[in-house]
Structures are given as C-alpha cells and as structure tokens.
Motif scaffolding. Structure first.
Motif, PDB file in Angstrom:
ATOM      1  N   ARG A   1       0.840  -1.216   0.000  1.00 52.74           N
ATOM      2  CA  ARG A   1       0.000   0.000   0.000  1.00 52.74           C
ATOM      3  C   ARG A   1       0.869   1.257   0.000  1.00 52.74           C
ATOM      4  NH1 ARG A   1      -3.442  -3.644   2.570  1.00 52.74           N
ATOM      5  NH2 ARG A   1      -2.386  -3.435   4.559  1.00 52.74           N
ATOM      6  N   ASP A   2       2.052   1.190   0.640  1.00 51.79           N
ATOM      7  CA  ASP A   2       2.977   2.340   0.604  1.00 51.79           C
ATOM      8  C   ASP A   2       3.403   2.630  -0.837  1.00 51.79           C
ATOM      9  OD1 ASP A   2       2.869   2.647   3.300  1.00 51.79           O
ATOM     10  OD2 ASP A   2       4.778   1.658   3.737  1.00 51.79           O
ATOM     11  N   GLU A   3       3.651   1.546  -1.585  1.00 48.13           N
ATOM     12  CA  GLU A   3       4.054   1.721  -2.992  1.00 48.13           C
ATOM     13  C   GLU A   3       2.909   2.339  -3.796  1.00 48.13           C
ATOM     14  OE1 GLU A   3       7.115   1.190  -4.337  1.00 48.13           O
ATOM     15  OE2 GLU A   3       6.326   1.934  -6.252  1.00 48.13           O
ATOM     16  N   ILE A   4       1.675   1.908  -3.505  1.00 49.70           N
ATOM     17  CA  ILE A   4       0.510   2.472  -4.214  1.00 49.70           C
ATOM     18  C   ILE A   4       0.414   3.974  -3.952  1.00 49.70           C
ATOM     19  CG2 ILE A   4      -2.041   2.480  -4.290  1.00 49.70           C
ATOM     20  CD1 ILE A   4      -1.939  -0.548  -3.812  1.00 49.70           C
ATOM     21  N   LYS A   5       0.670   4.367  -2.695  1.00 49.22           N
ATOM     22  CA  LYS A   5       0.557   5.797  -2.324  1.00 49.22           C
ATOM     23  C   LYS A   5       1.525   6.672  -3.106  1.00 49.22           C
ATOM     24  CE  LYS A   5      -0.920   5.170   2.419  1.00 49.22           C
ATOM     25  NZ  LYS A   5      -0.237   4.849   3.655  1.00 49.22           N
ATOM     26  N   THR A   6       2.653   6.114  -3.571  1.00 42.69           N
ATOM     27  CA  THR A   6       3.625   6.928  -4.305  1.00 42.69           C
ATOM     28  C   THR A   6       3.085   7.320  -5.681  1.00 42.69           C
ATOM     29  OG1 THR A   6       4.735   5.089  -5.405  1.00 42.69           O
ATOM     30  CG2 THR A   6       5.578   5.696  -3.214  1.00 42.69           C
TER      31      THR A   6
ATOM     32  N   GLY B   1       2.844   0.965  -8.567  1.00 40.78           N
ATOM     33  CA  GLY B   1       1.748   1.155  -7.611  1.00 40.78           C
ATOM     34  C   GLY B   1       0.385   0.999  -8.271  1.00 40.78           C
ATOM     35  N   LYS B   2       0.273   1.514  -9.506  1.00 36.53           N
ATOM     36  CA  LYS B   2      -1.014   1.409 -10.223  1.00 36.53           C
ATOM     37  C   LYS B   2      -1.330  -0.055 -10.541  1.00 36.53           C
ATOM     38  CE  LYS B   2      -0.747   6.009 -12.081  1.00 36.53           C
ATOM     39  NZ  LYS B   2      -0.003   6.748 -13.082  1.00 36.53           N
ATOM     40  N   GLU B   3      -0.277  -0.792 -10.942  1.00 35.39           N
ATOM     41  CA  GLU B   3      -0.482  -2.227 -11.229  1.00 35.39           C
ATOM     42  C   GLU B   3      -0.895  -2.973  -9.960  1.00 35.39           C
ATOM     43  OE1 GLU B   3       2.918  -4.180 -13.055  1.00 35.39           O
ATOM     44  OE2 GLU B   3       3.190  -2.406 -14.318  1.00 35.39           O
ATOM     45  N   LEU B   4      -0.230  -2.615  -8.857  1.00 34.13           N
ATOM     46  CA  LEU B   4      -0.532  -3.285  -7.576  1.00 34.13           C
ATOM     47  C   LEU B   4      -1.967  -3.015  -7.155  1.00 34.13           C
ATOM     48  CD1 LEU B   4       2.738  -2.535  -5.568  1.00 34.13           C
ATOM     49  CD2 LEU B   4       2.044  -4.693  -6.605  1.00 34.13           C
ATOM     50  N   GLN B   5      -2.394  -1.761  -7.328  1.00 37.66           N
ATOM     51  CA  GLN B   5      -3.760  -1.381  -6.942  1.00 37.66           C
ATOM     52  C   GLN B   5      -4.785  -2.267  -7.645  1.00 37.66           C
ATOM     53  OE1 GLN B   5      -5.950  -0.264  -4.859  1.00 37.66           O
ATOM     54  NE2 GLN B   5      -5.556   1.892  -5.007  1.00 37.66           N
ATOM     55  N   GLU B   6      -4.517  -2.495  -8.946  1.00 39.04           N
ATOM     56  CA  GLU B   6      -5.482  -3.293  -9.712  1.00 39.04           C
ATOM     57  C   GLU B   6      -5.524  -4.741  -9.192  1.00 39.04           C
ATOM     58  OE1 GLU B   6      -5.224  -2.352 -13.872  1.00 39.04           O
ATOM     59  OE2 GLU B   6      -6.280  -4.239 -14.295  1.00 39.04           O
TER      60      GLU B   6
ATOM     61  N   ASP C   1      -6.608   7.488   8.206  1.00 39.16           N
ATOM     62  CA  ASP C   1      -5.570   7.836   7.216  1.00 39.16           C
ATOM     63  C   ASP C   1      -4.370   8.536   7.860  1.00 39.16           C
ATOM     64  OD1 ASP C   1      -6.445  10.424   7.679  1.00 39.16           O
ATOM     65  OD2 ASP C   1      -7.429  10.652   5.730  1.00 39.16           O
ATOM     66  N   SER C   2      -4.378   8.625   9.199  1.00 40.15           N
ATOM     67  CA  SER C   2      -3.283   9.352   9.838  1.00 40.15           C
ATOM     68  C   SER C   2      -2.596   8.553  10.954  1.00 40.15           C
ATOM     69  CB  SER C   2      -3.852  10.657  10.396  1.00 40.15           C
ATOM     70  OG  SER C   2      -2.899  11.368  11.056  1.00 40.15           O
ATOM     71  N   CYS C   3      -3.301   7.607  11.578  1.00 39.40           N
ATOM     72  CA  CYS C   3      -2.645   6.807  12.638  1.00 39.40           C
ATOM     73  C   CYS C   3      -3.000   5.334  12.421  1.00 39.40           C
ATOM     74  CB  CYS C   3      -3.068   7.291  14.024  1.00 39.40           C
ATOM     75  SG  CYS C   3      -4.754   6.857  14.495  1.00 39.40           S
ATOM     76  N   ASP C   4      -2.652   4.476  13.406  1.00 40.33           N
ATOM     77  CA  ASP C   4      -2.853   3.036  13.184  1.00 40.33           C
ATOM     78  C   ASP C   4      -4.209   2.539  13.711  1.00 40.33           C
ATOM     79  OD1 ASP C   4      -2.521   3.141  15.892  1.00 40.33           O
ATOM     80  OD2 ASP C   4      -0.758   1.835  15.974  1.00 40.33           O
ATOM     81  N   TYR C   5      -5.136   3.466  13.973  1.00 42.50           N
ATOM     82  CA  TYR C   5      -6.445   3.088  14.519  1.00 42.50           C
ATOM     83  C   TYR C   5      -7.221   2.206  13.527  1.00 42.50           C
ATOM     84  CZ  TYR C   5     -11.205   3.426  16.259  1.00 42.50           C
ATOM     85  OH  TYR C   5     -12.459   3.117  16.701  1.00 42.50           O
TER      86      TYR C   5
END
Ligand code: AMP
Length: 215
Positions: free
Chosen positions: A36-41, A46-51, A131-135
C-alpha cells in the motif's frame, strides 16, 4: 524474537502485531502495508498493484520476497521482527526458509489466528482505517467513512478498497486454496501455535503473551 502471524484476512494479525510492537519494541513487517505504501507513491508499479489488490488476488512472489528480504536485513530488525501477511503460499514459505538460512535467522513462533469465515466477512466489510494513525475502527461501533478518528483526533476514517464483500470473499477463497496449506508446513517444524480469535483482542494478546513467556 522472530514471530510470524498466520490467518485469514481480518483475523486480527495486524492488531496483534501492533500490540507486540508496543510490548517488545520489535518492528512489524506487513507485506500488505509495504504494497500500500508503494501504491501511495502513485508510481506505475503502484497502479499495477492497486489493480491486483482490488481484485483480492496475490501480487507476484518475487516482488513480495524482495520487499521482505530488504526489510528483514535492516538494522531495526536485528533484535527481532513480526511478520504479518507473509508467507501466503507454499512457494513463499520455502523462499522465506531459504532467506532465513542465508541470513542465519531463526523463526521461533508462528501464531495461527483461527476465526470463522462468516465473522471475517462481517469484520472486513465493516472495517474502517484512519488515514493518519494506526487506529482500526468498525461500522458496527457506529463509526462511518469520513468520520474524524477519535484516537488521533486528526485523521479521517476510510474503507480499504479490498474490503468490499465481493473482494473479501475472493480473498478468503484464495486464503483457503493457497495460504491454508502453509499451516502443515509450520506444524511439522514444531513452531506453530493455534489460537482461537474471538472478539476481544486483549484476551487473545494475553494468550499469545503466555506462550511467549512460557518459553
Ligand atoms: P493484507 O493487508 O495483508 O490483507 O494484504 C492486502 C493485499 O496485498 C492482499 O490481498 C494481496 O493482494 C497483497 N499481498 C499482501 N501480502 C502478500 C503476499 N505475501 N503475497 C502476495 N500478495 C500479497
């Protein structure tokens, strides 16, 4: 101390890993988070991973192995680590074994968290992340997409793209077919601990702590 969590999506691997991070000060290696970190870049990869991930399928064994081996050899993992979401099939389990031999790493504990599939479907489809902490929240508790996180009071709650009912069911089928056979692999090594995952993460973490303290 090197620990591995095994179990179907939504069984609580991430939650238990986070409890252990606090208790033992060792990092979590979550292949899902790394992807997911790679997707965020926003990269092409990241686009391939998202799919792939939106469909509930697995990304390639080579890619996840390279992510894990890069992370595991970093200094922060020297005192130990918690693997969450890797390996997910027999081929990955064998590659991980080879990596451990090469790097002289001893895997001491594998915790399998067992939760009925019907419960997992409910949990995953209701799950909300900050989207900001680990909750990790849930719609069952009256929380909704877009609400402000009450843990950090800053982030907004969102639903993972692969937590829709259809994708969760696909992910559970893939787990059954490809990941479940790993259980025997670790059972035969004598390091597997099967835990029943209920609705209380603290109760499960106490059971895990007693296994860790007993040895
Ligand atoms: P998770 O956050 O662990 O539920 O993983 C989310 C998604 O990332 C999975 O449904 C897969 O598409 C991908 N993924 C995570 N870990 C792996 C892995 N070890 N092998 C292949 N795909 C993975």
């Amino acid at each position: 101390m090197n620990i591995l969590f095994l179990g179907a999506p939504g069984c609580g691997k991430g939650t238990q890993s986070k409890i252990l991070i606090k208790e033992y000060g060792i990092p979590q290696i979550s292949t899902g988070d790394l992807l997911r970190d790679e997707i965020k870049t926003g990269s092409e990869l990241g686009k391939e991973l998202q799919e792939i991930m939106s469909s509930g399928k697995f990304v390639s064994d080579e890619l996840v192995l390279s992510l894990v081996s890069k992370k595991i050899t970093q200094d922060e993992c020297k005192p130990g680590f918690i693997l969450d979401g890797y390996p997910r099939n027999i081929s990955q389990a064998k590659s991980l074994d080879r990596l451990f031999i090469e790097k002289n790493i001893n895997l001491e504990y594998v915790f399998l968290i067992d939760v009925p599939f019907e419960t997992l479907i409910e949990r995953c489809t209701g799950r909300l992340l900050c989207d900001s902490c680990d909750y990790i929240g849930n719609m069952d508790r009256g929380e909704n997409i877009g609400d402000t996180c009450h843990k950090c009071d800053k982030g907004k709650l969102f639903q993972r793209k692969d937590d829709t009912e259809e994708t969760v069911k696909n992910r559970l089928n893939v787990y059954q077919e490809q990941t479940a056979p790993i259980i025997d692999f670790y059972q035969s090594k004598g390091i597997l601990h099967k835990m029943i995952g209920g609705n209380d993460p603290a109760e499960l973490s106490n059971k895990i702590a007693s296994v860790l303290k007993a040895s």
